[in-house]
Design an enzyme around this catalytic site. Structure first.
Site, PDB file in Angstrom:
ATOM      1  N   GLN A  82      -0.472  -9.556   4.746  1.00  0.00           N
ATOM      2  CA  GLN A  82       0.501 -10.070   3.775  1.00  0.00           C
ATOM      3  C   GLN A  82       1.599  -9.046   3.517  1.00  0.00           C
ATOM      4  OE1 GLN A  82       0.478 -13.193   2.543  1.00  0.00           O
ATOM      5  NE2 GLN A  82       2.292 -12.863   1.303  1.00  0.00           N
ATOM      6  N   ASP A 130       1.072 -15.082  12.472  1.00  0.00           N
ATOM      7  CA  ASP A 130       2.326 -15.002  11.718  1.00  0.00           C
ATOM      8  C   ASP A 130       3.539 -14.998  12.655  1.00  0.00           C
ATOM      9  OD1 ASP A 130       2.621 -15.001   8.959  1.00  0.00           O
ATOM     10  OD2 ASP A 130       1.842 -12.962   8.733  1.00  0.00           O
ATOM     11  N   LYS A 139      -3.934 -19.284   0.683  1.00  0.00           N
ATOM     12  CA  LYS A 139      -4.183 -19.319   2.135  1.00  0.00           C
ATOM     13  C   LYS A 139      -5.682 -19.407   2.405  1.00  0.00           C
ATOM     14  CE  LYS A 139       0.067 -16.903   3.354  1.00  0.00           C
ATOM     15  NZ  LYS A 139       0.740 -15.617   3.535  1.00  0.00           N
TER      16      LYS A 139
HETATM   17  N1  GUN Z   1       5.218 -12.665   2.792  1.00  0.00           N
HETATM   18  C1  GUN Z   1       6.068 -13.684   2.535  1.00  0.00           C
HETATM   19  N2  GUN Z   1       5.980 -14.620   3.512  1.00  0.00           N
HETATM   20  C2  GUN Z   1       5.046 -14.175   4.385  1.00  0.00           C
HETATM   21  C3  GUN Z   1       4.505 -14.713   5.582  1.00  0.00           C
HETATM   22  O1  GUN Z   1       4.874 -15.795   6.058  1.00  0.00           O
HETATM   23  N3  GUN Z   1       3.564 -13.954   6.196  1.00  0.00           N
HETATM   24  C4  GUN Z   1       3.164 -12.758   5.695  1.00  0.00           C
HETATM   25  N4  GUN Z   1       2.246 -12.089   6.369  1.00  0.00           N
HETATM   26  N5  GUN Z   1       3.640 -12.235   4.586  1.00  0.00           N
HETATM   27  C5  GUN Z   1       4.575 -12.948   3.933  1.00  0.00           C
END
Ligand code: GUN
Length: 283
Positions: A98, A121, A54
């Site tokens: 995350q 998100d 990311k």
């Molecule tokens: N863990 C797995 N997928 C995601 C996501 O799309 N966003 C976040 N913050 N954590 C994740």
């Protein structure tokens, strides 16, 4: 194999290119780059890899990446205090914590603390509510990426039967809301659904997000169905999806591979959401 492969990598590259152009225009106007803060607590290897990619993608799109790596024993108050600082930081347009968080931390409390206008998100209850009621807000990145792949594959989705397998807040529920808004007839199935093959026999669209390797068998599908496989399961045979690929590919009309399907779209949509957040904040 008869199904067409849906190339999420290519679609994601295209979207990332568009976002990069718009981010450059934003930076020229606003005198600053859009900024994304990513918070990782602990050292879960898969989460570490996601966070690193990311960060790289954010920088490659001409945005500012702020990475916060906290020890596994971080307490709730310290994590909340970091979210508060990021909420108040004018250089931060988007905040992503995350998931999953280590045991002992209350993910819902942390997600709810994020300013909904920085919630790229789309996990804050305010944004979940906006999606459910058809208001403008942030849509979770993975289902948004799935919807983009479906629309580019099928065009108008109106009237199609869609079965979403999985009812998580991250994928299943928002996916069902997006498909409902696109005028599909939506069924939400999950690990306890009785007679899943019965539901799938009528499904023009299948989105599988249960987190169980090979859970969906090819012979359950309606011939010609479009199959989006959100699963990323680490097995002895490597990464596999929630759909038994070989069988499904001989019956479906189109299918996403794992890897190279939905995954790349998730990050591209995150960048897109961050750009949107930056524009909204600049007014
Ligand atoms: N863990 C797995 N997928 C995601 C996501 O799309 N966003 C976040 N913050 N954590 C994740």
């Amino acid at each position: 194999m008869t199904a067409e492969l849906i190339d999420g990598k290519k679609a994601a590259e295209r979207l990332r290119g568009q976002v990069a152009e718009l981010a450059a225009a934003f930076a020229a106007d606003a005198g600053r780059k859009p900024g994304l803060a990513v918070v990782l607590v602990g050292e879960d290897p898969a989460s570490s890899v996601y966070v690193r990619s990311k960060g790289k993608a954010t920088v490659a799109a001409g945005m500012e990446s702020f990475e916060h790596r906290l020890p596994v024993d971080t307490d709730q108050d310290d994590l909340i205090a970091l979210v508060d600082r990021l909420n108040a930081d004018p250089a931060v347009d988007g905040i992503l914590v995350q998931l999953p968080l280590p045991d002992g931390l209350d993910a819902q409390a942390v997600l709810t603390r994020i300013d909904p206008d920085k919630d790229v998100d789309g996990f804050h209850p305010v944004n979940a509510g906006r999606l459910a009621t058809g208001l403008n807000g942030f849509v979770p990145c993975t289902p948004y990426g799935c919807l983009m792949l479906l629309k580019s594959q099928l065009g108008d989705l109106s009237g199609l039967n869609a079965v979403v397998i999985g009812r998580s807040n991250i994928v299943g529920k928002p996916m069902a809301a997006l498909l409902t808004a696109a005028d599909c007839t939506v069924t939400i199935a999950h690990s306890r659904t009785k007679n899943l093959p019965h539901h799938l026999a009528h499904a023009d669209i299948v989105v599988a997000a249960v987190g169980r390797p090979g859970f969906v068998r090819g012979e359950w599908l309606k011939p010609g169905a479009t199959v989006i496989d959100v699963g990323i399961n680490r097995t002895a045979d490597g990464l596999v999806g929630d759909v038994e690929f070989e069988g499904a590919a001989s019956i479906a009309g189109a299918i996403t591979p794992v890897p190279g399907g939905v995954g790349p779209m998730t990050i591209a949509c995150l960048l897109r959401n961050t750009l949107v957040a930056a524009h909204r904040r600049e007014g």
